[in-house]
Design a protein around this motif. Structure first.
Motif, PDB file in Angstrom:
ATOM      1  N   ASN A   1     -95.618 -10.762  18.870  1.00  0.00           N
ATOM      2  CA  ASN A   1     -97.009 -11.176  19.494  1.00  0.00           C
ATOM      3  C   ASN A   1     -98.024  -9.987  19.118  1.00  0.00           C
ATOM      4  N   GLU A   2     -99.107 -10.415  19.844  1.00  0.00           N
ATOM      5  CA  GLU A   2    -100.277  -9.607  19.715  1.00  0.00           C
ATOM      6  C   GLU A   2    -100.076  -8.136  20.330  1.00  0.00           C
ATOM      7  N   ASP A   3     -99.250  -7.713  21.132  1.00  0.00           N
ATOM      8  CA  ASP A   3     -98.899  -6.605  21.889  1.00  0.00           C
ATOM      9  C   ASP A   3     -97.921  -5.725  20.837  1.00  0.00           C
ATOM     10  N   GLY A   4     -97.456  -6.367  19.917  1.00  0.00           N
ATOM     11  CA  GLY A   4     -96.625  -5.455  18.962  1.00  0.00           C
ATOM     12  C   GLY A   4     -95.151  -5.637  19.474  1.00  0.00           C
ATOM     13  N   ALA A   5     -94.841  -6.477  20.219  1.00  0.00           N
ATOM     14  CA  ALA A   5     -93.264  -6.613  20.856  1.00  0.00           C
ATOM     15  C   ALA A   5     -92.576  -7.202  19.502  1.00  0.00           C
ATOM     16  N   THR A   6     -91.335  -6.630  19.182  1.00  0.00           N
ATOM     17  CA  THR A   6     -90.640  -6.908  18.038  1.00  0.00           C
ATOM     18  C   THR A   6     -89.157  -7.546  18.426  1.00  0.00           C
ATOM     19  N   LYS A   7     -88.593  -8.277  17.375  1.00  0.00           N
ATOM     20  CA  LYS A   7     -87.209  -8.971  17.392  1.00  0.00           C
ATOM     21  C   LYS A   7     -86.408  -8.571  16.027  1.00  0.00           C
ATOM     22  N   ILE A   8     -85.245  -8.049  16.230  1.00  0.00           N
ATOM     23  CA  ILE A   8     -84.385  -7.498  15.288  1.00  0.00           C
ATOM     24  C   ILE A   8     -83.275  -8.789  15.106  1.00  0.00           C
ATOM     25  N   VAL A   9     -83.602  -9.313  13.823  1.00  0.00           N
ATOM     26  CA  VAL A   9     -82.353 -10.267  13.424  1.00  0.00           C
ATOM     27  C   VAL A   9     -81.468  -9.599  12.356  1.00  0.00           C
ATOM     28  N   LYS A  10     -80.139  -9.793  12.642  1.00  0.00           N
ATOM     29  CA  LYS A  10     -79.115  -9.360  11.740  1.00  0.00           C
ATOM     30  C   LYS A  10     -78.852 -10.398  10.903  1.00  0.00           C
ATOM     31  N   ARG A  11     -78.421 -10.257   9.521  1.00  0.00           N
ATOM     32  CA  ARG A  11     -78.288 -11.073   8.417  1.00  0.00           C
ATOM     33  C   ARG A  11     -77.443 -12.382   9.005  1.00  0.00           C
ATOM     34  N   ARG A  12     -76.453 -11.891   9.642  1.00  0.00           N
ATOM     35  CA  ARG A  12     -75.459 -13.047   9.981  1.00  0.00           C
ATOM     36  C   ARG A  12     -76.030 -14.103  10.886  1.00  0.00           C
ATOM     37  N   HIS A  13     -77.277 -13.900  11.587  1.00  0.00           N
ATOM     38  CA  HIS A  13     -77.931 -14.913  12.280  1.00  0.00           C
ATOM     39  C   HIS A  13     -79.327 -15.322  11.595  1.00  0.00           C
ATOM     40  N   TRP A  14     -79.449 -14.876  10.416  1.00  0.00           N
ATOM     41  CA  TRP A  14     -80.685 -15.380   9.648  1.00  0.00           C
ATOM     42  C   TRP A  14     -80.760 -16.925   9.899  1.00  0.00           C
TER      43      TRP A  14
ATOM     44  N   ARG B   1     -86.884 -17.792  19.460  1.00  0.00           N
ATOM     45  CA  ARG B   1     -86.611 -16.591  20.493  1.00  0.00           C
ATOM     46  C   ARG B   1     -85.451 -16.713  21.405  1.00  0.00           C
ATOM     47  N   SER B   2     -85.017 -16.063  22.097  1.00  0.00           N
ATOM     48  CA  SER B   2     -83.855 -15.920  22.944  1.00  0.00           C
ATOM     49  C   SER B   2     -84.073 -17.187  24.000  1.00  0.00           C
ATOM     50  N   ASN B   3     -85.097 -17.625  24.058  1.00  0.00           N
ATOM     51  CA  ASN B   3     -85.534 -18.661  24.993  1.00  0.00           C
ATOM     52  C   ASN B   3     -85.240 -20.144  24.467  1.00  0.00           C
ATOM     53  N   GLY B   4     -85.072 -20.193  23.207  1.00  0.00           N
ATOM     54  CA  GLY B   4     -84.855 -21.278  22.425  1.00  0.00           C
ATOM     55  C   GLY B   4     -85.936 -21.874  21.739  1.00  0.00           C
ATOM     56  N   VAL B   5     -87.178 -21.319  22.082  1.00  0.00           N
ATOM     57  CA  VAL B   5     -88.520 -21.772  21.404  1.00  0.00           C
ATOM     58  C   VAL B   5     -88.697 -21.025  19.929  1.00  0.00           C
ATOM     59  N   TRP B   6     -89.027 -22.240  18.973  1.00  0.00           N
ATOM     60  CA  TRP B   6     -89.475 -21.630  17.851  1.00  0.00           C
ATOM     61  C   TRP B   6     -91.076 -21.115  17.967  1.00  0.00           C
ATOM     62  N   THR B   7     -91.258 -19.762  17.299  1.00  0.00           N
ATOM     63  CA  THR B   7     -92.572 -19.329  17.252  1.00  0.00           C
ATOM     64  C   THR B   7     -92.987 -18.551  16.067  1.00  0.00           C
ATOM     65  N   CYS B   8     -94.015 -18.393  15.534  1.00  0.00           N
ATOM     66  CA  CYS B   8     -94.481 -17.662  14.257  1.00  0.00           C
ATOM     67  C   CYS B   8     -94.378 -16.205  14.786  1.00  0.00           C
ATOM     68  N   ALA B   9     -94.110 -15.387  13.514  1.00  0.00           N
ATOM     69  CA  ALA B   9     -93.896 -14.082  13.693  1.00  0.00           C
ATOM     70  C   ALA B   9     -94.222 -13.428  12.271  1.00  0.00           C
ATOM     71  N   VAL B  10     -94.377 -12.060  12.259  1.00  0.00           N
ATOM     72  CA  VAL B  10     -94.902 -11.526  10.984  1.00  0.00           C
ATOM     73  C   VAL B  10     -93.536 -10.627  10.600  1.00  0.00           C
ATOM     74  N   LEU B  11     -92.968 -10.963   9.442  1.00  0.00           N
ATOM     75  CA  LEU B  11     -92.000  -9.901   9.148  1.00  0.00           C
ATOM     76  C   LEU B  11     -92.496  -8.491   8.733  1.00  0.00           C
TER      77      LEU B  11
END
Length: 101
Positions: free
Chosen positions: A52-65, A3-13
Motif C-alpha cells: 500500500n501507499e503507507d509502505g506496508a509489506t508482505k513476505i511470501v515464501k517460495r513454497r507459497h508463490w 492478501r490474508s483476507n483472501g482479496v487479490w490486490t496489486c503490489a510492488v515487488l
C-alpha cells in the motif's frame, strides 16, 4: 498478490532473496545480509512486496508463490496466464511481468 483476507490486490515487488525459515521473527521481518548466518540458518527464497501507499509489506515464501502471487497481463497480452491489467488498479507492468504501481 493475495492478501490474508483472501482479496487479490496489486503490489510492488521490492526484493527477492533467501530468508531464514527458522528465525523467531521470520514472518514480520525482512532480514538484511548482515543478519543472515548461512551456516546456522535454514534459508528459503522469498519475495518482499509493498502492498500500500503507507509502505506496508508482505513476505511470501517460495513454497507459497503459486497460491499468493499472480503476474498481471501487460499491454500486448500475457502468455503466462496473468490477470488482465484492466481488471486491476495497476498503472503498469514490468518487462518480466511482475506487478508494479
Amino acid at each position: 498478490l493475495k492478501r490474508s483476507n483472501g482479496v487479490w490486490t496489486c503490489a510492488v515487488l521490492a526484493d527477492r532473496t533467501s530468508q531464514p525459515t527458522n528465525a523467531p521473527s521470520t514472518r514480520a521481518h525482512w532480514h538484511t545480509e548482515d543478519e543472515i548466518d548461512e551456516g546456522s540458518m535454514r534459508l528459503e527464497e522469498c519475495m518482499l512486496f509493498v502492498i500500500n501507499e503507507d509502505g506496508a509489506t508482505k513476505i511470501v515464501k517460495r513454497r507459497h508463490w503459486g497460491k499468493f502471487v499472480r503476474r498481471m497481463q501487460t499491454d500486448g497480452g500475457d502468455e503466462g496466464g496473468g490477470v488482465p491489467a484492466s481488471r486491476s488498479t495497476s498503472r503498469g507492468g514490468s518487462s518480466d511481468g511482475l506487478l508494479t504501481l
